[in-house]
Write a protein that holds these residues in place. Structure first.
Motif, PDB file in Angstrom:
ATOM      1  N   PHE A   1       0.845  -1.195   0.000  1.00 31.29           N
ATOM      2  CA  PHE A   1       0.000   0.000   0.000  1.00 31.29           C
ATOM      3  C   PHE A   1       0.880   1.244   0.000  1.00 31.29           C
ATOM      4  O   PHE A   1       2.104   1.152   0.143  1.00 31.29           O
ATOM      5  CB  PHE A   1      -0.979   0.012   1.184  1.00 31.29           C
ATOM      6  CG  PHE A   1      -0.347  -0.173   2.540  1.00 31.29           C
ATOM      7  CD1 PHE A   1       0.310   0.863   3.187  1.00 31.29           C
ATOM      8  CD2 PHE A   1      -0.448  -1.401   3.194  1.00 31.29           C
ATOM      9  CE1 PHE A   1       0.867   0.684   4.445  1.00 31.29           C
ATOM     10  CE2 PHE A   1       0.106  -1.586   4.455  1.00 31.29           C
ATOM     11  CZ  PHE A   1       0.756  -0.544   5.084  1.00 31.29           C
ATOM     12  N   ALA A   2       0.239   2.388  -0.156  1.00 32.18           N
ATOM     13  CA  ALA A   2       0.952   3.664  -0.212  1.00 32.18           C
ATOM     14  C   ALA A   2       0.927   4.349   1.149  1.00 32.18           C
ATOM     15  O   ALA A   2      -0.031   4.193   1.913  1.00 32.18           O
ATOM     16  CB  ALA A   2       0.324   4.569  -1.259  1.00 32.18           C
ATOM     17  N   SER A   3       1.977   5.106   1.433  1.00 31.34           N
ATOM     18  CA  SER A   3       2.097   5.862   2.681  1.00 31.34           C
ATOM     19  C   SER A   3       2.795   7.182   2.385  1.00 31.34           C
ATOM     20  O   SER A   3       3.635   7.256   1.494  1.00 31.34           O
ATOM     21  CB  SER A   3       2.948   5.110   3.707  1.00 31.34           C
ATOM     22  OG  SER A   3       2.486   3.813   3.920  1.00 31.34           O
ATOM     23  N   THR A   4       2.465   8.179   3.171  1.00 27.48           N
ATOM     24  CA  THR A   4       3.173   9.456   3.114  1.00 27.48           C
ATOM     25  C   THR A   4       3.727   9.739   4.493  1.00 27.48           C
ATOM     26  O   THR A   4       3.020   9.622   5.496  1.00 27.48           O
ATOM     27  CB  THR A   4       2.231  10.597   2.677  1.00 27.48           C
ATOM     28  OG1 THR A   4       1.706  10.285   1.383  1.00 27.48           O
ATOM     29  CG2 THR A   4       2.972  11.923   2.609  1.00 27.48           C
ATOM     30  N   LEU A   5       5.022  10.089   4.538  1.00 31.75           N
ATOM     31  CA  LEU A   5       5.702  10.371   5.795  1.00 31.75           C
ATOM     32  C   LEU A   5       6.257  11.779   5.762  1.00 31.75           C
ATOM     33  O   LEU A   5       6.804  12.220   4.741  1.00 31.75           O
ATOM     34  CB  LEU A   5       6.865   9.400   6.018  1.00 31.75           C
ATOM     35  CG  LEU A   5       6.536   7.934   6.260  1.00 31.75           C
ATOM     36  CD1 LEU A   5       6.179   7.223   4.965  1.00 31.75           C
ATOM     37  CD2 LEU A   5       7.714   7.242   6.898  1.00 31.75           C
ATOM     38  N   THR A   6       6.140  12.474   6.875  1.00 30.73           N
ATOM     39  CA  THR A   6       6.683  13.814   6.998  1.00 30.73           C
ATOM     40  C   THR A   6       7.214  14.008   8.409  1.00 30.73           C
ATOM     41  O   THR A   6       7.204  13.075   9.219  1.00 30.73           O
ATOM     42  CB  THR A   6       5.627  14.885   6.636  1.00 30.73           C
ATOM     43  OG1 THR A   6       6.285  16.149   6.478  1.00 30.73           O
ATOM     44  CG2 THR A   6       4.534  14.995   7.694  1.00 30.73           C
ATOM     45  N   GLY A   7       7.664  15.206   8.674  1.00 31.91           N
ATOM     46  CA  GLY A   7       8.173  15.543   9.995  1.00 31.91           C
ATOM     47  C   GLY A   7       8.142  17.040  10.190  1.00 31.91           C
ATOM     48  O   GLY A   7       7.603  17.774   9.348  1.00 31.91           O
ATOM     49  N   ASP A   8       8.742  17.490  11.262  1.00 33.53           N
ATOM     50  CA  ASP A   8       8.753  18.919  11.537  1.00 33.53           C
ATOM     51  C   ASP A   8       9.723  19.641  10.601  1.00 33.53           C
ATOM     52  O   ASP A   8      10.370  19.028   9.738  1.00 33.53           O
ATOM     53  CB  ASP A   8       9.070  19.183  13.007  1.00 33.53           C
ATOM     54  CG  ASP A   8      10.483  18.811  13.429  1.00 33.53           C
ATOM     55  OD1 ASP A   8      11.343  18.502  12.563  1.00 33.53           O
ATOM     56  OD2 ASP A   8      10.745  18.815  14.650  1.00 33.53           O
ATOM     57  N   HIS A   9       9.832  20.935  10.771  1.00 32.62           N
ATOM     58  CA  HIS A   9      10.671  21.763   9.906  1.00 32.62           C
ATOM     59  C   HIS A   9      12.116  21.253   9.857  1.00 32.62           C
ATOM     60  O   HIS A   9      12.729  21.194   8.791  1.00 32.62           O
ATOM     61  CB  HIS A   9      10.621  23.219  10.392  1.00 32.62           C
ATOM     62  CG  HIS A   9      11.418  24.169   9.574  1.00 32.62           C
ATOM     63  ND1 HIS A   9      11.056  24.524   8.287  1.00 32.62           N
ATOM     64  CD2 HIS A   9      12.572  24.827   9.834  1.00 32.62           C
ATOM     65  CE1 HIS A   9      11.948  25.359   7.801  1.00 32.62           C
ATOM     66  NE2 HIS A   9      12.880  25.567   8.712  1.00 32.62           N
ATOM     67  N   SER A  10      12.648  20.861  11.003  1.00 37.18           N
ATOM     68  CA  SER A  10      14.025  20.368  11.063  1.00 37.18           C
ATOM     69  C   SER A  10      14.185  19.042  10.323  1.00 37.18           C
ATOM     70  O   SER A  10      15.144  18.856   9.574  1.00 37.18           O
ATOM     71  CB  SER A  10      14.441  20.206  12.526  1.00 37.18           C
ATOM     72  OG  SER A  10      15.696  19.599  12.624  1.00 37.18           O
ATOM     73  N   LEU A  11      13.260  18.121  10.510  1.00 34.86           N
ATOM     74  CA  LEU A  11      13.353  16.816   9.845  1.00 34.86           C
ATOM     75  C   LEU A  11      13.237  16.975   8.330  1.00 34.86           C
ATOM     76  O   LEU A  11      13.909  16.270   7.574  1.00 34.86           O
ATOM     77  CB  LEU A  11      12.280  15.865  10.369  1.00 34.86           C
ATOM     78  CG  LEU A  11      12.330  14.450   9.799  1.00 34.86           C
ATOM     79  CD1 LEU A  11      13.610  13.734  10.226  1.00 34.86           C
ATOM     80  CD2 LEU A  11      11.118  13.649  10.225  1.00 34.86           C
ATOM     81  N   ARG A  12      12.422  17.910   7.889  1.00 34.01           N
ATOM     82  CA  ARG A  12      12.250  18.117   6.440  1.00 34.01           C
ATOM     83  C   ARG A  12      13.497  18.727   5.795  1.00 34.01           C
ATOM     84  O   ARG A  12      13.573  18.829   4.579  1.00 34.01           O
ATOM     85  CB  ARG A  12      11.013  18.973   6.167  1.00 34.01           C
ATOM     86  CG  ARG A  12       9.714  18.224   6.464  1.00 34.01           C
ATOM     87  CD  ARG A  12       8.484  18.954   5.957  1.00 34.01           C
ATOM     88  NE  ARG A  12       8.419  20.350   6.323  1.00 34.01           N
ATOM     89  CZ  ARG A  12       7.849  20.842   7.417  1.00 34.01           C
ATOM     90  NH1 ARG A  12       7.280  20.017   8.289  1.00 34.01           N
ATOM     91  NH2 ARG A  12       7.835  22.136   7.649  1.00 34.01           N
ATOM     92  N   LYS A  13      14.498  19.066   6.587  1.00 36.24           N
ATOM     93  CA  LYS A  13      15.771  19.568   6.062  1.00 36.24           C
ATOM     94  C   LYS A  13      16.842  18.484   6.028  1.00 36.24           C
ATOM     95  O   LYS A  13      17.986  18.745   5.696  1.00 36.24           O
ATOM     96  CB  LYS A  13      16.278  20.733   6.912  1.00 36.24           C
ATOM     97  CG  LYS A  13      15.468  21.989   6.752  1.00 36.24           C
ATOM     98  CD  LYS A  13      16.087  23.115   7.551  1.00 36.24           C
ATOM     99  CE  LYS A  13      15.380  24.417   7.272  1.00 36.24           C
ATOM    100  NZ  LYS A  13      16.042  25.530   7.950  1.00 36.24           N
TER     101      LYS A  13
END
Length: 180
Positions: free
Chosen positions: A100-112
């Motif tokens: 299946f599909a998933s989307t993962l994200t994080g806070d401003h620091s993790l996205r860097k």
């Protein structure tokens, strides 16, 4: 002579791995010595969003109802890891081997933080992963089951990358090897 007992706080890296491995086991597991910091709790919440029941009680102890290697369910929302790079990378690998599909994200620091060190081997194994420019989160993972096994030589030593490839290898169709 010195006598007594000392309780050492839980280890963050081991706590992430204990939760994830317990989630992939079949049936209940009890984890003691869990470090209940923000990063580990973010991993626990993400596991909850893919169907894993986790009960954390006081005293750094928790009970995880494992669903087996193929028992996770598609998340109904984006998985937010806050600032937990370890949880993000390790669970990305697990989700790469799911159908299946998933989307993962994080806070401003993790996205860097670049994720190419896990995107590259997971893509070689057959997962489809889309990221921001340069391999930055968020990641959209279209998992594949089973993944293809690989022999992967780490370009640089990384416990997170090594663990990610080995976790993905649990849902691969052969022997997966990591060399460093």
């Amino acid at each position: 002579a010195l006598h007594g007992e000392v309780e050492v706080p839980g280890d963050k890296s081991i706590s992430h791995r204990a939760l994830i491995l317990s989630a992939l086991a079949e049936g209940p597991s009890e984890v003691t010595g869990l470090l209940e910091g923000d990063d580990v709790l973010a991993t626990a919440r993400a596991l909850g969003r893919v169907g894993v029941k986790i009960d954390i009680t006081e005293g750094e102890r928790c009970r995880v109802q494992g669903l087996g290697l193929t028992g996770l369910t598609p998340p109904t929302a984006t998985l937010d890891f806050g600032n937990s790079g370890t949880g993000f990378r390790l669970l990305s690998a697990v989700l790469a081997g799911q159908p299946f599909a998933s989307t993962l994200t994080g806070d401003h620091s993790l996205r860097k933080r670049p994720m190419t060190r896990i995107i590259d081997p997971l893509t070689l194994m057959g997962a489809t992963i889309n990221s921001g420019k340069g391999g930055y989160p968020p990641l959209n993972i279209l998992g594949r089951y089973p993944l293809s096994s690989i022999e992967y030589e780490l370009p640089i030593a990384s416990a997170q990358t090594k663990s990610a490839v080995l976790l993905a290898g649990l849902n691969a169709n052969g022997v997966t090897r990591v060399r460093e």
